[in-house]
Design a protein around this motif. Sequence first.
Motif, PDB file in Angstrom:
ATOM      1  N   ARG A 142       0.812  -1.217   0.000  1.00  0.00           N
ATOM      2  CA  ARG A 142       0.000   0.000   0.000  1.00  0.00           C
ATOM      3  C   ARG A 142       0.844   1.264   0.000  1.00  0.00           C
ATOM      4  O   ARG A 142       0.322   2.352  -0.005  1.00  0.00           O
ATOM      5  CB  ARG A 142      -0.927   0.010   1.208  1.00  0.00           C
ATOM      6  N   LEU A 143       2.147   1.127   0.072  1.00  0.00           N
ATOM      7  CA  LEU A 143       3.007   2.296   0.126  1.00  0.00           C
ATOM      8  C   LEU A 143       3.114   2.925  -1.245  1.00  0.00           C
ATOM      9  O   LEU A 143       3.600   2.313  -2.194  1.00  0.00           O
ATOM     10  CB  LEU A 143       4.398   1.882   0.616  1.00  0.00           C
ATOM     11  N   SER A 144       2.635   4.143  -1.381  1.00  0.00           N
ATOM     12  CA  SER A 144       2.589   4.770  -2.698  1.00  0.00           C
ATOM     13  C   SER A 144       3.957   5.295  -3.091  1.00  0.00           C
ATOM     14  O   SER A 144       4.891   5.311  -2.318  1.00  0.00           O
ATOM     15  CB  SER A 144       1.591   5.932  -2.684  1.00  0.00           C
ATOM     16  N   ALA A 145       4.052   5.752  -4.323  1.00  0.00           N
ATOM     17  CA  ALA A 145       5.312   6.290  -4.817  1.00  0.00           C
ATOM     18  C   ALA A 145       5.705   7.571  -4.094  1.00  0.00           C
ATOM     19  O   ALA A 145       6.847   8.009  -4.190  1.00  0.00           O
ATOM     20  CB  ALA A 145       5.207   6.561  -6.311  1.00  0.00           C
ATOM     21  N   ASP A 146       4.774   8.183  -3.396  1.00  0.00           N
ATOM     22  CA  ASP A 146       5.061   9.431  -2.705  1.00  0.00           C
ATOM     23  C   ASP A 146       5.575   9.222  -1.284  1.00  0.00           C
ATOM     24  O   ASP A 146       5.830  10.191  -0.582  1.00  0.00           O
ATOM     25  CB  ASP A 146       3.813  10.310  -2.656  1.00  0.00           C
ATOM     26  N   GLY A 147       5.725   7.990  -0.845  1.00  0.00           N
ATOM     27  CA  GLY A 147       6.218   7.735   0.494  1.00  0.00           C
ATOM     28  C   GLY A 147       5.095   7.655   1.507  1.00  0.00           C
ATOM     29  O   GLY A 147       3.940   7.955   1.221  1.00  0.00           O
ATOM     30  N   PRO A 148       5.428   7.250   2.732  1.00  0.00           N
ATOM     31  CA  PRO A 148       4.405   7.077   3.758  1.00  0.00           C
ATOM     32  C   PRO A 148       3.981   8.397   4.378  1.00  0.00           C
ATOM     33  O   PRO A 148       4.672   9.411   4.279  1.00  0.00           O
ATOM     34  CB  PRO A 148       5.121   6.205   4.793  1.00  0.00           C
ATOM     35  N   ASN A 149       2.833   8.370   5.033  1.00  0.00           N
ATOM     36  CA  ASN A 149       2.470   9.467   5.917  1.00  0.00           C
ATOM     37  C   ASN A 149       3.326   9.385   7.175  1.00  0.00           C
ATOM     38  O   ASN A 149       3.903   8.346   7.486  1.00  0.00           O
ATOM     39  CB  ASN A 149       0.990   9.367   6.318  1.00  0.00           C
ATOM     40  N   VAL A 150       3.386  10.469   7.927  1.00  0.00           N
ATOM     41  CA  VAL A 150       4.135  10.491   9.184  1.00  0.00           C
ATOM     42  C   VAL A 150       3.268  11.120  10.261  1.00  0.00           C
ATOM     43  O   VAL A 150       2.751  12.232  10.086  1.00  0.00           O
ATOM     44  CB  VAL A 150       5.453  11.280   9.059  1.00  0.00           C
ATOM     45  N   LEU A 151       3.109  10.402  11.365  1.00  0.00           N
ATOM     46  CA  LEU A 151       2.468  10.940  12.569  1.00  0.00           C
ATOM     47  C   LEU A 151       3.520  10.959  13.666  1.00  0.00           C
ATOM     48  O   LEU A 151       4.001   9.902  14.087  1.00  0.00           O
ATOM     49  CB  LEU A 151       1.276  10.081  12.983  1.00  0.00           C
ATOM     50  N   LEU A 152       3.905  12.134  14.097  1.00  0.00           N
ATOM     51  CA  LEU A 152       4.914  12.306  15.144  1.00  0.00           C
ATOM     52  C   LEU A 152       4.225  12.804  16.407  1.00  0.00           C
ATOM     53  O   LEU A 152       3.652  13.899  16.409  1.00  0.00           O
ATOM     54  CB  LEU A 152       5.991  13.291  14.691  1.00  0.00           C
ATOM     55  N   VAL A 153       4.256  11.991  17.453  1.00  0.00           N
ATOM     56  CA  VAL A 153       3.585  12.318  18.715  1.00  0.00           C
ATOM     57  C   VAL A 153       4.655  12.594  19.767  1.00  0.00           C
ATOM     58  O   VAL A 153       5.484  11.726  20.061  1.00  0.00           O
ATOM     59  CB  VAL A 153       2.663  11.174  19.166  1.00  0.00           C
ATOM     60  N   VAL A 154       4.628  13.791  20.320  1.00  0.00           N
ATOM     61  CA  VAL A 154       5.642  14.222  21.288  1.00  0.00           C
ATOM     62  C   VAL A 154       4.954  14.638  22.580  1.00  0.00           C
ATOM     63  O   VAL A 154       4.013  15.433  22.555  1.00  0.00           O
ATOM     64  CB  VAL A 154       6.469  15.405  20.737  1.00  0.00           C
TER      65      VAL A 154
END
Length: 494
Positions: free
Chosen positions: A24-36
């Motif tokens: 499912r990983l598209s050519a545009d790369g993965p999404n990123v969720l950064l939780v701090v």
Amino acid sequence: MVPDPGRGVIWDAVGEAVVPPSERLSADGPNVLLVVTDQERADLTDGRGPEVHTPGTDRLAREGLRCNRGYTPTAICSPARASILTGLYPHNHGVLSNPTRSAIDTGLPPDAPTMGERARSAGYETEYVGKWHVEGTDPAAAGFEAVSGWDHSTDQTLDTPDYREFARERGVDPDAVSVDAGVADLPTEATQTAYLAERAIDRLSVHAERGDRFVLRLDFPGPHGPYVVPRAYADRYDPGDIDQWPSFRETFDGKPAVHRLHPRYYDVADRSWPEWATVASRYFAFETLIEEQFARVLDALDEFGLADDTVVVRTSDHGEFVGHHRQGNKGPLMYEDVYRVPFAVRWPDVVDAGRETDRFVCLQDLMPTVCRLTGADVPDVDGRDLVPLLAGEPDEWRDAVFAEYHGEPETLYTQRMIRTDRFKFVFNGPDVNELYDLATDPHELHNLVDNPAYEDARRELADRLGNWMERSDDHVAVQRYRRRVSRPDSDSPQ
């Protein structure tokens, strides 16, 4: 082999495409969720510390990678957060302390690289929810759309129109909320913590509908003091069930004077263990509140069909003492309590579920990692791209971490640190230095800097620390450091 997120494949050492990391990983790369989070001890979620209910990070670690040696470059909020944003050490990005009226400029330079503007330049939607606290800039200037709530209030309410409407929709008059002994008189679903989680979930829903790529930062302003929780969490942890910390035996013998004076600064010098246990119970409760809201965000990724395409990173800006070493808050004390941070990453089909690593990772690694994941240009920064580590255990990796401290708004105090697998060496500009053997003294109770049996270790670490200061352009203290510490023929105090 390391993944190339921009092409959705894994490349071997000679550049041959081997296997796609995700169907499912598209050519545009993965999404990123950064939780701090803010001021969270690493031992709350690493399975080695007190028993605290942490469902969000527990799930992330089961389904991804737990990094047992995550470190902050400095144990103070604004500089650490600026390092996350830029990938630079504080002495290179210029935010040396928290905001204050000062003759020292501690603002982020306008030309500093940021993960937000880099990811946006690669075509990603970039958004920021929660605490900001980086002097000299704001989310928009750093490349993020500021969704909501980006102050650092910790009383479980916000004085913003959006939060006030959110509270009213949940039957709460925001002007009538009272706080007594760390307990806010409002339901869990109307807390600031729940509000920030809800806003992040709203954005995930929008991205799922649009099908665009995103980098979303969610920064909870806790479990930073004063540890305010809703009434449902007030009695979650019994102080009587919390064992006294081993480092509460601290005597301060052979240590810098600031170790003995710092408890007075925070007015905790005479606090007994039962009193600290009560404080710890509220701290644990705040942690659990955050963790349960974080778990809701992970559930939303599943619900919206985003989980398989999203890299989730969970960390904190620095730790907290909560009575360890008889200290409160944080400060000019470079103990593991405040420099080691929680660090977990989930990347489906790339990171093996349930894996742990003892390799050193640092907060400043997050910026180049986000650049790599999004296909953005990776600037020349102090951090390093974590993708090779996420994909496996690389042969070459750092064998030490370095950190620095420049003081708090009201004080100046020069410190530098090197931490290796076994040892920690701390340079204290105005006082005696420190050396700890973490293999025999994991709680850092015995300063061995003057112990002849450790002279070789001290000299080696001092030389490495001085070399790092020069290599990283740390001109603030390196000349004095070389005079006092690194010269083999030096007669000055060590």
